[in-house]
Design a protein around this motif. Sequence first.
Motif, PDB file in Angstrom:
ATOM      1  N   ALA A 185       6.364  -1.082  -2.127  1.00  9.53           N
ATOM      2  CA  ALA A 185       5.039  -1.677  -2.276  1.00  9.53           C
ATOM      3  C   ALA A 185       5.048  -2.740  -3.371  1.00  9.53           C
ATOM      4  CB  ALA A 185       4.023  -0.593  -2.619  1.00  9.53           C
ATOM      5  N   SER A 189      -5.691   3.972  -6.526  1.00 11.68           N
ATOM      6  CA  SER A 189      -5.449   3.401  -5.201  1.00 11.68           C
ATOM      7  C   SER A 189      -6.161   2.063  -5.044  1.00 11.68           C
ATOM      8  CB  SER A 189      -5.927   4.372  -4.107  1.00 11.68           C
ATOM      9  OG  SER A 189      -5.187   5.573  -4.119  1.00 11.68           O
ATOM     10  N   GLY A 226      -4.261  -0.472  -7.271  1.00  5.07           N
ATOM     11  CA  GLY A 226      -2.851  -0.769  -7.047  1.00  5.07           C
ATOM     12  C   GLY A 226      -2.450  -1.127  -5.642  1.00  5.07           C
ATOM     13  N   ILE A 227      -3.200  -0.672  -4.629  1.00  4.25           N
ATOM     14  CA  ILE A 227      -2.835  -0.975  -3.249  1.00  4.25           C
ATOM     15  C   ILE A 227      -3.515  -2.278  -2.835  1.00  4.25           C
ATOM     16  CG2 ILE A 227      -2.973  -0.209  -0.849  1.00  4.25           C
ATOM     17  CD1 ILE A 227      -3.013   2.653  -1.864  1.00  4.25           C
ATOM     18  N   GLY A 233       2.619  -0.118   2.421  1.00  2.00           N
ATOM     19  CA  GLY A 233       1.627   0.045   1.372  1.00  2.00           C
ATOM     20  C   GLY A 233       0.480  -0.932   1.406  1.00  2.00           C
ATOM     21  N   VAL A 263       1.156   2.703  -7.109  1.00  2.00           N
ATOM     22  CA  VAL A 263       1.046   3.449  -5.850  1.00  2.00           C
ATOM     23  C   VAL A 263       1.630   4.847  -6.021  1.00  2.00           C
ATOM     24  CG1 VAL A 263       1.662   3.503  -3.415  1.00  2.00           C
ATOM     25  CG2 VAL A 263       1.100   1.331  -4.499  1.00  2.00           C
ATOM     26  N   THR A 264       2.727   4.954  -6.761  1.00  2.00           N
ATOM     27  CA  THR A 264       3.301   6.272  -7.054  1.00  2.00           C
ATOM     28  C   THR A 264       2.310   7.123  -7.827  1.00  2.00           C
ATOM     29  OG1 THR A 264       5.567   5.427  -7.084  1.00  2.00           O
ATOM     30  CG2 THR A 264       5.162   7.486  -8.250  1.00  2.00           C
ATOM     31  N   SER A 281       6.393   4.365  -1.906  1.00  2.00           N
ATOM     32  CA  SER A 281       5.824   3.335  -2.768  1.00  2.00           C
ATOM     33  C   SER A 281       6.858   2.376  -3.349  1.00  2.00           C
ATOM     34  CB  SER A 281       5.062   3.990  -3.924  1.00  2.00           C
ATOM     35  OG  SER A 281       5.959   4.728  -4.741  1.00  2.00           O
ATOM     36  N   MET A 305       2.561   8.958   0.406  1.00  2.00           N
ATOM     37  CA  MET A 305       2.231   7.699  -0.263  1.00  2.00           C
ATOM     38  C   MET A 305       3.184   7.441  -1.431  1.00  2.00           C
ATOM     39  SD  MET A 305      -1.408   6.543  -1.984  1.00  2.00           S
ATOM     40  CE  MET A 305      -2.324   6.966  -0.501  1.00  2.00           C
ATOM     41  N   SER A 306       3.471   8.477  -2.213  1.00  2.00           N
ATOM     42  CA  SER A 306       4.385   8.326  -3.347  1.00  2.00           C
ATOM     43  C   SER A 306       5.806   8.050  -2.881  1.00  2.00           C
ATOM     44  CB  SER A 306       4.374   9.597  -4.201  1.00  2.00           C
ATOM     45  OG  SER A 306       3.121   9.795  -4.793  1.00  2.00           O
TER      46      SER A 306
END
Length: 228
Positions: free
Chosen positions: A83, A154, A157-158, A225, A89-90, A80, A76-77
């Motif tokens: 994104a 999450s 931010g997502i 993302g 996300v990081t 990101s 995920m990081s």
Amino acid sequence: MTDSNPRTRLIGVLLLTSLVAMIAAVAIVVPSGLTLSSADPDAALAAVAERSGLHLTELAFDVLGWLALTAAGLVMSARSAQAPEPHVVTLAGGLLAAAGLAGLLHDAGNLALTQLAADPTAPAVVTVAWAVLLTAKWAVNLAGLLWVAATAASAAGIPMSAGLRATGMTAALVGLAAVVLPWTTGTDGPTGALEQLGYALHMPVMIWYGVLGWRYLRRQRAVVGVPA
């Protein structure tokens, strides 16, 4: 048409793997009486010695769960930068990976207890077991705190639906209650019943990430993302 982004699918697979593995571990621990308490290291050693096979099986599932969570956070990081909110996300991915590492530290302590239980009459074994159990318990509490923080980040931010975002924030609050529980026991430490309550309070966080993982797998657009 399905999402052609392999990293998106990988995150989904890892999150779902983590959920299934952790639920399997809990399903072994609770009915078998392997909720080990640092308040009674003698009983913990006896329980592990009597059910060492189940204990090792539960540990295998738990290690798989925390390892998959760590990997999901790292992936995920790593992805990101594309994104809409890359820094958040990081942060979420980093917190998720850190939670997984703390969980693995917890499992390392429980694995060490397995070796101690093989010779419970050796000098200072009970004292060492108490220290190992205490460290393992607070390591999993740290993992829970990091997991809750990752959930909040999450959800914030997502990009996702308002309902999923609100559910994530609610799950984070419930998970935070599980993190706070051990602090309410003072120097006595949590009882087995209180630890089982903590497991139950962490379930919304686990399930929310499972839903997020499923949505990553079901995405219809290759937008990095952004779950569908």
